[in-house]
Design a protein around this motif. Structure first.
Motif, PDB file in Angstrom:
ATOM      1  N   GLN A   1      -9.779 -93.120  84.731  1.00 62.11           N
ATOM      2  CA  GLN A   1     -10.785 -92.481  85.597  1.00 62.11           C
ATOM      3  C   GLN A   1     -10.256 -91.204  86.236  1.00 62.11           C
ATOM      4  O   GLN A   1     -10.983 -90.213  86.358  1.00 62.11           O
ATOM      5  CB  GLN A   1     -11.254 -93.467  86.680  1.00 62.11           C
ATOM      6  N   PHE A   2      -9.005 -91.200  86.646  1.00 61.87           N
ATOM      7  CA  PHE A   2      -8.451 -90.004  87.281  1.00 61.87           C
ATOM      8  C   PHE A   2      -8.509 -88.800  86.347  1.00 61.87           C
ATOM      9  O   PHE A   2      -9.044 -87.747  86.696  1.00 61.87           O
ATOM     10  CB  PHE A   2      -7.010 -90.279  87.724  1.00 61.87           C
ATOM     11  N   LEU A   3      -7.989 -88.963  85.139  1.00 61.38           N
ATOM     12  CA  LEU A   3      -7.996 -87.850  84.190  1.00 61.38           C
ATOM     13  C   LEU A   3      -9.417 -87.552  83.721  1.00 61.38           C
ATOM     14  O   LEU A   3      -9.785 -86.390  83.521  1.00 61.38           O
ATOM     15  CB  LEU A   3      -7.104 -88.186  82.996  1.00 61.38           C
ATOM     16  N   ALA A   4     -10.233 -88.580  83.565  1.00 56.94           N
ATOM     17  CA  ALA A   4     -11.607 -88.397  83.097  1.00 56.94           C
ATOM     18  C   ALA A   4     -12.413 -87.508  84.028  1.00 56.94           C
ATOM     19  O   ALA A   4     -13.198 -86.665  83.579  1.00 56.94           O
ATOM     20  CB  ALA A   4     -12.293 -89.757  82.962  1.00 56.94           C
ATOM     21  N   ASP A   5     -12.216 -87.674  85.339  1.00 59.74           N
ATOM     22  CA  ASP A   5     -13.046 -86.975  86.324  1.00 59.74           C
ATOM     23  C   ASP A   5     -12.345 -85.812  87.014  1.00 59.74           C
ATOM     24  O   ASP A   5     -12.890 -85.227  87.949  1.00 59.74           O
ATOM     25  CB  ASP A   5     -13.540 -87.968  87.387  1.00 59.74           C
ATOM     26  N   SER A   6     -11.130 -85.477  86.595  1.00 61.44           N
ATOM     27  CA  SER A   6     -10.407 -84.352  87.181  1.00 61.44           C
ATOM     28  C   SER A   6     -10.641 -83.095  86.350  1.00 61.44           C
ATOM     29  O   SER A   6     -10.554 -83.133  85.132  1.00 61.44           O
ATOM     30  CB  SER A   6      -8.904 -84.642  87.251  1.00 61.44           C
ATOM     31  N   SER A   7     -10.929 -81.993  87.035  1.00 62.69           N
ATOM     32  CA  SER A   7     -11.234 -80.729  86.350  1.00 62.69           C
ATOM     33  C   SER A   7     -10.208 -79.672  86.708  1.00 62.69           C
ATOM     34  O   SER A   7      -9.713 -79.616  87.844  1.00 62.69           O
ATOM     35  CB  SER A   7     -12.626 -80.228  86.738  1.00 62.69           C
ATOM     36  N   ARG A   8      -9.913 -78.817  85.731  1.00 60.39           N
ATOM     37  CA  ARG A   8      -9.041 -77.663  85.918  1.00 60.39           C
ATOM     38  C   ARG A   8      -9.544 -76.527  85.060  1.00 60.39           C
ATOM     39  O   ARG A   8     -10.142 -76.758  84.005  1.00 60.39           O
ATOM     40  CB  ARG A   8      -7.608 -77.995  85.478  1.00 60.39           C
ATOM     41  N   PRO A   9      -9.307 -75.279  85.468  1.00 60.79           N
ATOM     42  CA  PRO A   9      -9.625 -74.163  84.566  1.00 60.79           C
ATOM     43  C   PRO A   9      -8.580 -74.054  83.471  1.00 60.79           C
ATOM     44  O   PRO A   9      -7.371 -74.151  83.738  1.00 60.79           O
ATOM     45  CB  PRO A   9      -9.589 -72.941  85.490  1.00 60.79           C
ATOM     46  N   VAL A  10      -9.028 -73.901  82.243  1.00 58.11           N
ATOM     47  CA  VAL A  10      -8.112 -73.762  81.115  1.00 58.11           C
ATOM     48  C   VAL A  10      -8.544 -72.572  80.273  1.00 58.11           C
ATOM     49  O   VAL A  10      -9.718 -72.188  80.256  1.00 58.11           O
ATOM     50  CB  VAL A  10      -8.081 -75.032  80.233  1.00 58.11           C
ATOM     51  N   ALA A  11      -7.587 -71.983  79.587  1.00 56.42           N
ATOM     52  CA  ALA A  11      -7.903 -70.883  78.675  1.00 56.42           C
ATOM     53  C   ALA A  11      -8.699 -71.430  77.497  1.00 56.42           C
ATOM     54  O   ALA A  11      -8.531 -72.592  77.108  1.00 56.42           O
ATOM     55  CB  ALA A  11      -6.620 -70.227  78.189  1.00 56.42           C
ATOM     56  N   PRO A  12      -9.578 -70.624  76.912  1.00 58.73           N
ATOM     57  CA  PRO A  12     -10.316 -71.094  75.727  1.00 58.73           C
ATOM     58  C   PRO A  12      -9.360 -71.583  74.652  1.00 58.73           C
ATOM     59  O   PRO A  12      -8.305 -70.997  74.420  1.00 58.73           O
ATOM     60  CB  PRO A  12     -11.081 -69.843  75.285  1.00 58.73           C
ATOM     61  N   PHE A  13      -9.726 -72.672  74.009  1.00 57.33           N
ATOM     62  CA  PHE A  13      -8.861 -73.268  72.995  1.00 57.33           C
ATOM     63  C   PHE A  13      -8.843 -72.412  71.733  1.00 57.33           C
ATOM     64  O   PHE A  13      -9.850 -71.813  71.357  1.00 57.33           O
ATOM     65  CB  PHE A  13      -9.339 -74.680  72.661  1.00 57.33           C
ATOM     66  N   ASP A  14      -7.682 -72.391  71.092  1.00 55.45           N
ATOM     67  CA  ASP A  14      -7.538 -71.662  69.832  1.00 55.45           C
ATOM     68  C   ASP A  14      -8.118 -72.519  68.713  1.00 55.45           C
ATOM     69  O   ASP A  14      -7.570 -73.566  68.354  1.00 55.45           O
ATOM     70  CB  ASP A  14      -6.059 -71.368  69.564  1.00 55.45           C
ATOM     71  N   LEU A  15      -9.228 -72.091  68.157  1.00 60.86           N
ATOM     72  CA  LEU A  15      -9.911 -72.865  67.116  1.00 60.86           C
ATOM     73  C   LEU A  15      -9.502 -72.441  65.709  1.00 60.86           C
ATOM     74  O   LEU A  15      -9.897 -73.092  64.739  1.00 60.86           O
ATOM     75  CB  LEU A  15     -11.431 -72.718  67.269  1.00 60.86           C
ATOM     76  N   THR A  16      -8.716 -71.376  65.610  1.00 61.69           N
ATOM     77  CA  THR A  16      -8.396 -70.839  64.280  1.00 61.69           C
ATOM     78  C   THR A  16      -7.457 -71.756  63.499  1.00 61.69           C
ATOM     79  O   THR A  16      -7.420 -71.705  62.270  1.00 61.69           O
ATOM     80  CB  THR A  16      -7.754 -69.446  64.398  1.00 61.69           C
ATOM     81  N   THR A  17      -6.695 -72.579  64.193  1.00 61.87           N
ATOM     82  CA  THR A  17      -5.716 -73.434  63.503  1.00 61.87           C
ATOM     83  C   THR A  17      -6.258 -74.835  63.225  1.00 61.87           C
ATOM     84  O   THR A  17      -5.563 -75.660  62.634  1.00 61.87           O
ATOM     85  CB  THR A  17      -4.434 -73.561  64.343  1.00 61.87           C
ATOM     86  N   ILE A  18      -7.476 -75.112  63.661  1.00 63.41           N
ATOM     87  CA  ILE A  18      -8.026 -76.463  63.520  1.00 63.41           C
ATOM     88  C   ILE A  18      -8.591 -76.654  62.116  1.00 63.41           C
ATOM     89  O   ILE A  18      -9.394 -75.844  61.648  1.00 63.41           O
ATOM     90  CB  ILE A  18      -9.129 -76.722  64.568  1.00 63.41           C
ATOM     91  N   VAL A  19      -8.175 -77.717  61.480  1.00 62.88           N
ATOM     92  CA  VAL A  19      -8.719 -78.087  60.172  1.00 62.88           C
ATOM     93  C   VAL A  19      -9.469 -79.401  60.352  1.00 62.88           C
ATOM     94  O   VAL A  19      -8.842 -80.458  60.511  1.00 62.88           O
ATOM     95  CB  VAL A  19      -7.604 -78.251  59.115  1.00 62.88           C
TER      96      VAL A  19
END
Length: 565
Positions: free
Chosen positions: A355-373
């Motif tokens: 629950q802690f991680l599920a409901d905790s928010s932080r700003p993150v840089a956009p994810f790099d999608l170019t390496t995802i297969v």
């Protein structure tokens, strides 16, 4: 600029405190500030004491704080419960009808500013004034929430926000919480752990998810639903968790990259399905968002007490992998890896959050999608023997997986023990061969295992060992102790099974004092390390009251431990 401000909004469910918090958080992130958002709520539609907490400033922040700099009390109960947590220079914002008479209190006549349903918007504007956020940033956040299709509502909200700003300019006392130096950072995403898991799964090729609603896992599926049509993903709410796991296995057998999302009580009903996935060698991702048990326990609180349950769930012996992300970024990345590993190993793979991680928010840089297969299924036609043997005995335990209906070959599956072609067999020799075949896949899982991450110097005088969501609080506690002149390191496991001793045993053996930090009463992970390596970690800091770890909690428990020694 104040570097670390802890702002807490408290009230009953239904009073709009989440709306205030979400709008303010988004405006702060857009203005370039760091935030860490955490929530505490009761399992009621209305009533019960709920809070929305924001740590804000220069950051970055990875855990909640206990002491409060700005308290927004939407009811009198919030004042009574949190008054003792206020710092010496804190501001307390409350309606004039129940605001206490003491320094730092801002008694707001909300009834004079506008109708009750807009008081949360008035409080938002008041906070904007205190933090010196531009009015337009808050207006944009409100507009994004309401949309341009509701011009009357937007006009009403703007009006009460301006009235609140004007009132605040006259009545807010001198304080040190005005933010300066923010730089616009519109390219960041404000995400919680469950949103990141959902986005990571979609990026990894997810095509089917079955579920039965259960806090705190439901928001994974709600995020999937938001993007399902665009991403071509089918979401099915089943009649119960038994149906959900069997639907996911069936979809995966037919070639859809599949997952389920549940919590401990729901996963208890899925145990037989886990064994079915293992016997049929069908890949499926099972996300388990932990909360306190036994039974219904505390439905909206947090704990790390389902590790042994997930590790041993399902009857019989078969390979599995268990990931436990400790950050928003890891939630995204490990959801992808878990889907890919399930497909490669043709086995159930687990993602443990809470629950802690599920409901905790932080700003993150956009994810790099170019390496995802994205995961591709049914691509092994060329390696399949004729006649096709779904469970052909191989050196690595992996057999070519064809999809039914996509080739002329007959694809057979059965929940009983079976021969290489998939037909039921009670031959003892076949049984031995198939058990050993499935277990040979453990080698692949070990080869793919993620090594724990060491922060700080190897051989430090004090080493914190942790897993999953305790990463952030442990990092902050280590930083506090380093500031006191101590040599401190931390070793975080984002994969808790299988354990590969060669990846970390030398770190444990070379450290001074070792303390395991985990959110359960019995030291489940410390015991697992001892079972797999023979290395005992006798010192531990546990938490099992339903609340998340904080740096202060860890530092105070460590001090008490060392004082007893």
């Amino acid at each position: 600029m104040s570097l670390d401000i802890h702002l807490l909004i408290g009230g009953e469910a239904g009073q709009g405190l989440v709306t205030i918090g979400q709008l303010l958080s988004k405006a702060l992130v857009r203005a370039g500030y760091e935030v860490f958002v955490s929530q505490s709520y009761h399992s009621r539609i209305r009533g019960g004491h709920n809070t929305f907490a924001i740590r804000l400033g220069a950051g970055p922040f990875f855990a909640p704080r206990v002491s409060i700099d700005i308290l927004v009390a939407l009811n009198a109960e919030t004042v009574a419960l949190h008054r003792g947590q206020l710092t010496g220079q804190a501001l307390l914002i409350a309606d004039a009808s129940f605001a206490p008479d003491q320094p730092g209190v801002i008694a707001v006549p909300f009834a004079e500013l506008g109708p009750e349903q807009l008081w949360n918007t008035a409080a938002l504007a008041l906070l904007g004034n205190i933090l010196d956020l531009p009015s337009e940033a808050l207006h944009q956040a409100v507009e994004a929430m309401l949309g341009k299709k509701h011009p009357e509502a937007l006009a009403e909200n703007r009006e009460i926000m301006e009235k609140s700003r004007e009132w605040a300019a006259v009545h807010v006392p001198q304080h040190g919480f005005a933010l300066t130096g923010g730089v616009s950072a519109a390219d960041r995403l404000l995400l919680n752990g469950n949103q990141a898991i959902a986005l990571g799964a979609l990026a990894g090729g997810l095509k089917f998810c079955a579920f039965y609603p259960m806090t705190p896992a439901t928001s994974i599926v709600l995020e999937l639903i938001t993007h399902a049509e665009v991403m071509g993903c089918v979401i099915e709410q089943a009649e119960d968790e038994i149906a959900a796991i069997n639907m996911a296995i069936g979809a995966a057998f037919a070639g859809a990259v599949s997952m389920v999302a549940t919590s401990g009580g729901g996963f208890a009903l899925m145990a037989e399905g886990v064994s079915l996935a293992a016997m049929t060698e069908t890949p499926v991702l099972i996300a388990v968002a932990q909360r306190p048990g036994p039974a219904t326990g505390m439905p909206t609180r947090t704990e790390q007490a389902d590790l042994e349950f997930v590790l041993h769930a399902g009857h019989g012996e078969f390979p599995r992998a268990i990931f436990a992300p400790g950050s928003i970024e890891a939630c995204f990345a490990l959801a992808q890896k878990a889907l890919a590993l399930a497909e490669r190993s043709q086995s159930p793979v687990f993602l443990l959050t809470d629950q802690f991680l599920a409901d905790s928010s932080r700003p993150v840089a956009p994810f790099d999608l170019t390496t995802i297969v994205p995961v591709a299924t049914g691509s092994e036609t060329a390696s399949a023997s004729i006649p096709y043997q779904r469970y052909r005995l191989t050196e690595n335990g992996l057999s070519p997986r064809l999809l039914p209906g996509f080739s002329p070959q007959l694809v057979v599956a059965d929940s009983d023990e079976h021969d290489e072609e998939g037909h039921i067999s009670e031959d003892h020799g076949v049984r031995i061969a198939m058990v050993e075949k499935r277990l040979r896949k453990c080698e692949l899982l070990k080869q793919e295992a993620i090594a724990p991450e060491l922060s700080g110097e190897k051989g430090a005088d004090l080493l914190f060992v942790c897993w999953g969501s305790s990463l952030g609080p442990v990092q902050e506690a280590a930083a506090v102790l380093r500031g006191q002149g101590r040599q401190v390191a931390s070793l975080h496991f984002s994969q808790v099974w299988p354990l590969v001793p060669d990846q970390f045993l030398d770190i444990l053996q070379g450290a001074g004092k070792i303390v395991c930090v985990e959110g359960n009463a019995t030291g489940q992970f410390a015991r697992l390390i001892q079972r797999e390596t023979g290395f005992a970690i006798p010192e531990r800091i546990a938490r099992y009251d339903g609340l998340p770890f904080t740096a202060r909690y860890i530092v105070e428990r460590l001090a008490a431990m060392e004082e007893r020694a």
